[in-house]
Design a protein around this motif. Sequence first.
Motif, PDB file in Angstrom:
ATOM      1  N   GLN A  74      -7.257  -7.140   5.196  1.00 54.18           N
ATOM      2  CA  GLN A  74      -7.707  -5.250   5.565  1.00 54.18           C
ATOM      3  C   GLN A  74      -7.132  -4.818   6.621  1.00 54.18           C
ATOM      4  O   GLN A  74      -6.591  -4.031   6.117  1.00 54.18           O
ATOM      5  N   GLU A  75      -6.809  -5.785   7.471  1.00 55.09           N
ATOM      6  CA  GLU A  75      -5.473  -5.123   8.682  1.00 55.09           C
ATOM      7  C   GLU A  75      -4.416  -4.498   7.395  1.00 55.09           C
ATOM      8  O   GLU A  75      -3.848  -3.699   8.017  1.00 55.09           O
ATOM      9  N   GLY A  76      -3.968  -5.416   6.529  1.00 55.44           N
ATOM     10  CA  GLY A  76      -2.708  -5.103   5.709  1.00 55.44           C
ATOM     11  C   GLY A  76      -3.337  -3.451   5.653  1.00 55.44           C
ATOM     12  O   GLY A  76      -2.159  -2.358   5.358  1.00 55.44           O
ATOM     13  N   THR A  77      -4.590  -3.527   4.516  1.00 52.49           N
ATOM     14  CA  THR A  77      -4.336  -2.312   4.545  1.00 52.49           C
ATOM     15  C   THR A  77      -4.281  -1.210   5.526  1.00 52.49           C
ATOM     16  O   THR A  77      -3.864   0.220   5.119  1.00 52.49           O
ATOM     17  N   ARG A  78      -5.483  -1.235   6.418  1.00 53.95           N
ATOM     18  CA  ARG A  78      -5.513  -0.340   7.589  1.00 53.95           C
ATOM     19  C   ARG A  78      -3.883   0.055   8.393  1.00 53.95           C
ATOM     20  O   ARG A  78      -4.232   1.269   7.830  1.00 53.95           O
ATOM     21  N   GLN A  79      -3.359  -0.646   8.099  1.00 53.81           N
ATOM     22  CA  GLN A  79      -1.693  -0.673   8.915  1.00 53.81           C
ATOM     23  C   GLN A  79      -1.585   0.586   7.770  1.00 53.81           C
ATOM     24  O   GLN A  79      -0.251   1.832   7.727  1.00 53.81           O
ATOM     25  N   GLY A  80      -1.270   0.320   6.709  1.00 47.15           N
ATOM     26  CA  GLY A  80      -0.625   1.293   5.026  1.00 47.15           C
ATOM     27  C   GLY A  80      -1.361   2.262   4.684  1.00 47.15           C
ATOM     28  O   GLY A  80      -0.773   3.323   4.842  1.00 47.15           O
ATOM     29  N   TYR A  81      -2.824   2.094   5.081  1.00 47.35           N
ATOM     30  CA  TYR A  81      -2.872   3.487   4.990  1.00 47.35           C
ATOM     31  C   TYR A  81      -3.137   4.826   6.430  1.00 47.35           C
ATOM     32  O   TYR A  81      -2.166   6.170   6.389  1.00 47.35           O
ATOM     33  N   LEU A  82      -2.317   4.178   7.259  1.00 43.35           N
ATOM     34  CA  LEU A  82      -2.657   4.322   9.094  1.00 43.35           C
ATOM     35  C   LEU A  82      -0.522   5.478   9.049  1.00 43.35           C
ATOM     36  O   LEU A  82      -0.638   5.711   9.183  1.00 43.35           O
ATOM     37  N   ASP A  83      -0.266   3.846   8.983  1.00 40.25           N
ATOM     38  CA  ASP A  83       1.104   4.253   8.852  1.00 40.25           C
ATOM     39  C   ASP A  83       1.934   5.549   7.426  1.00 40.25           C
ATOM     40  O   ASP A  83       3.215   6.139   8.290  1.00 40.25           O
ATOM     41  N   GLY A  84       1.959   4.966   7.002  1.00 40.10           N
ATOM     42  CA  GLY A  84       2.036   6.358   5.407  1.00 40.10           C
ATOM     43  C   GLY A  84       1.289   7.187   5.444  1.00 40.10           C
ATOM     44  O   GLY A  84       1.600   8.426   4.611  1.00 40.10           O
ATOM     45  N   TYR A  85       0.811   7.620   6.351  1.00 41.92           N
ATOM     46  CA  TYR A  85       0.466   8.951   6.395  1.00 41.92           C
ATOM     47  C   TYR A  85      -0.624   9.189   5.549  1.00 41.92           C
ATOM     48  O   TYR A  85      -0.654   9.934   4.429  1.00 41.92           O
ATOM     49  N   LEU A  86      -1.178   8.365   4.490  1.00 42.98           N
ATOM     50  CA  LEU A  86      -1.871   8.281   3.450  1.00 42.98           C
ATOM     51  C   LEU A  86      -3.430   8.578   3.769  1.00 42.98           C
ATOM     52  O   LEU A  86      -3.997   8.579   4.892  1.00 42.98           O
ATOM     53  N   ARG A  87      -4.038   9.385   3.008  1.00 42.87           N
ATOM     54  CA  ARG A  87      -5.248  10.063   2.798  1.00 42.87           C
ATOM     55  C   ARG A  87      -6.154   9.222   2.909  1.00 42.87           C
ATOM     56  O   ARG A  87      -6.514   8.018   1.996  1.00 42.87           O
ATOM     57  N   PHE A 134      -2.101  -4.914  -6.137  1.00 45.47           N
ATOM     58  CA  PHE A 134      -3.274  -3.886  -5.530  1.00 45.47           C
ATOM     59  C   PHE A 134      -3.190  -2.718  -5.978  1.00 45.47           C
ATOM     60  O   PHE A 134      -2.055  -2.398  -7.079  1.00 45.47           O
ATOM     61  N   ALA A 135      -3.485  -2.474  -6.179  1.00 46.23           N
ATOM     62  CA  ALA A 135      -3.953  -1.208  -6.691  1.00 46.23           C
ATOM     63  C   ALA A 135      -4.887   0.155  -6.073  1.00 46.23           C
ATOM     64  O   ALA A 135      -5.838  -0.750  -4.970  1.00 46.23           O
ATOM     65  N   ALA A 136      -4.176   1.264  -6.021  1.00 44.12           N
ATOM     66  CA  ALA A 136      -4.967   2.330  -4.805  1.00 44.12           C
ATOM     67  C   ALA A 136      -5.749   3.136  -5.860  1.00 44.12           C
ATOM     68  O   ALA A 136      -5.176   3.901  -7.228  1.00 44.12           O
ATOM     69  N   LYS A 137      -7.322   3.342  -6.163  1.00 44.58           N
ATOM     70  CA  LYS A 137      -7.824   3.887  -6.798  1.00 44.58           C
ATOM     71  C   LYS A 137      -8.438   5.531  -7.183  1.00 44.58           C
ATOM     72  O   LYS A 137      -9.269   4.794  -5.908  1.00 44.58           O
ATOM     73  N   GLY A 138      -7.582   6.214  -7.211  1.00 42.05           N
ATOM     74  CA  GLY A 138      -8.278   7.585  -6.684  1.00 42.05           C
ATOM     75  C   GLY A 138      -9.583   6.874  -7.557  1.00 42.05           C
ATOM     76  O   GLY A 138      -9.979   6.882  -9.063  1.00 42.05           O
ATOM     77  N   VAL A 185       0.935  -1.050   0.016  1.00 41.35           N
ATOM     78  CA  VAL A 185      -0.173   0.145   0.044  1.00 41.35           C
ATOM     79  C   VAL A 185       0.994   0.940  -0.461  1.00 41.35           C
ATOM     80  O   VAL A 185       0.676   2.228  -0.965  1.00 41.35           O
ATOM     81  N   ILE A 186       2.249   0.672   1.051  1.00 45.26           N
ATOM     82  CA  ILE A 186       2.507   2.297   0.945  1.00 45.26           C
ATOM     83  C   ILE A 186       3.650   3.180  -0.001  1.00 45.26           C
ATOM     84  O   ILE A 186       3.374   3.133  -0.610  1.00 45.26           O
ATOM     85  N   GLN A 187       4.601   1.748  -0.956  1.00 43.60           N
ATOM     86  CA  GLN A 187       4.713   1.753  -1.790  1.00 43.60           C
ATOM     87  C   GLN A 187       4.549   2.118  -2.931  1.00 43.60           C
ATOM     88  O   GLN A 187       4.613   2.717  -4.228  1.00 43.60           O
ATOM     89  N   ALA A 188       2.648   1.350  -3.182  1.00 50.92           N
ATOM     90  CA  ALA A 188       2.039   2.096  -4.596  1.00 50.92           C
ATOM     91  C   ALA A 188       1.709   3.360  -4.557  1.00 50.92           C
ATOM     92  O   ALA A 188       1.804   4.397  -5.246  1.00 50.92           O
ATOM     93  N   ALA A 189       1.663   4.340  -3.259  1.00 52.91           N
ATOM     94  CA  ALA A 189       1.483   5.244  -3.213  1.00 52.91           C
ATOM     95  C   ALA A 189       2.517   6.486  -3.607  1.00 52.91           C
ATOM     96  O   ALA A 189       2.836   7.190  -3.916  1.00 52.91           O
ATOM     97  N   THR A 190       3.901   6.028  -3.313  1.00 51.86           N
ATOM     98  CA  THR A 190       4.731   6.781  -3.212  1.00 51.86           C
ATOM     99  C   THR A 190       5.896   6.227  -4.349  1.00 51.86           C
ATOM    100  O   THR A 190       6.931   7.260  -4.492  1.00 51.86           O
ATOM    101  N   ILE A 191       5.985   5.600  -4.855  1.00 47.02           N
ATOM    102  CA  ILE A 191       7.113   4.660  -6.558  1.00 47.02           C
ATOM    103  C   ILE A 191       6.106   4.549  -7.081  1.00 47.02           C
ATOM    104  O   ILE A 191       5.169   3.357  -7.582  1.00 47.02           O
ATOM    105  N   LEU A 192       6.388   5.220  -8.300  1.00 44.66           N
ATOM    106  CA  LEU A 192       5.274   5.047  -9.672  1.00 44.66           C
ATOM    107  C   LEU A 192       5.965   4.209 -10.216  1.00 44.66           C
ATOM    108  O   LEU A 192       7.396   4.280 -10.782  1.00 44.66           O
TER     109      LEU A 192
END
Length: 284
Positions: free
Chosen positions: A93-106, A141-145, A17-24
């Motif tokens: 779901q738990e991995g998603t939760r941790q990724g969005y919280l730890d990565g400070y993602l919206r 994994f895909a983060a879909k805006g 989750v964190i890698q997807a948000a930060t590394i294109l």
Amino acid sequence: MKTINRDSLIQTVRNMVIQAATILNPLVIQKLKDAEKQETSSLAKNVLKSICDNAAIAKNDNIPMCQDTGVAVFFLHIGNELFFPYSLYEAIQEGTRQGYLDGYLRKSVVAHPLERINTKDNTPAIIHTELAMGDTLDICFAAKGAGSENMSRLTMLTPADGEKGVKDFVLETIRLAGGKPCPPIIVGIGIGGNFEKCAYLAKTALMRPLDDEAANPIDRRLENELLEAINALGIGPMAFGGKTTCLQVKVNSYPCHIASLPVAVNIQCHAARETHVILKGEDL
Ligand code: SF4
């Protein structure tokens, strides 16, 4: 039977989750750089350069490349030799939760679409599963805006509409979208199946490697012809005009009813946040 340790699965999902948000994806960056060289308009060139600069800053500073860090979507291929002595869905779901919280993602998910109360950890993720042979768990994994997802469309054409009907619908969808999905975009197209299958085809088309081609020759030809037709619309990077509205078109097709021709168009913005990991099962 084999299994995958729950804690390491959660950690893997968190990191994806964190890698997807930060590394294109480097393939997307390469396409953007190639497009910048081909553009003749200085405005289009500048926009493409800014997108690449933004991606570099996101990677170097470990910050999201876009403020909309999306809804988490997972595609799992689960090997038939695997056994999970825990809830696989809950672990994702738990991995998603941790990724969005730890990565400070919206956190962009609301619990009910009408009540609209934020869940505050970006769960629940949307999880698709397919069975596979073997002892691996394949996770895409895909983060879909919302900007690009909102511009996606589905229609039920008649067989008589044929290939022209498909192309017209795709081009109409891109024209209506204009600058809203933050072009240059990647376009996933599903043709066939039924109502829900063709939406899934379109979405999974976006998960294919950017540099591959459809295995079916008709789909492959459509990918090339539609890429050219979309770029001829002149919408350009961030809709400022230019040759680069679309980086790639991906077409997936499936058999369908004699009376149906379903078509779905799923749009992905240039911030194509995707990660792919394959975990191998260990002895129980
Ligand atoms: S469409 Fe993509 S780049 Fe544009 S705001 Fe949404 S996530 Fe960000």
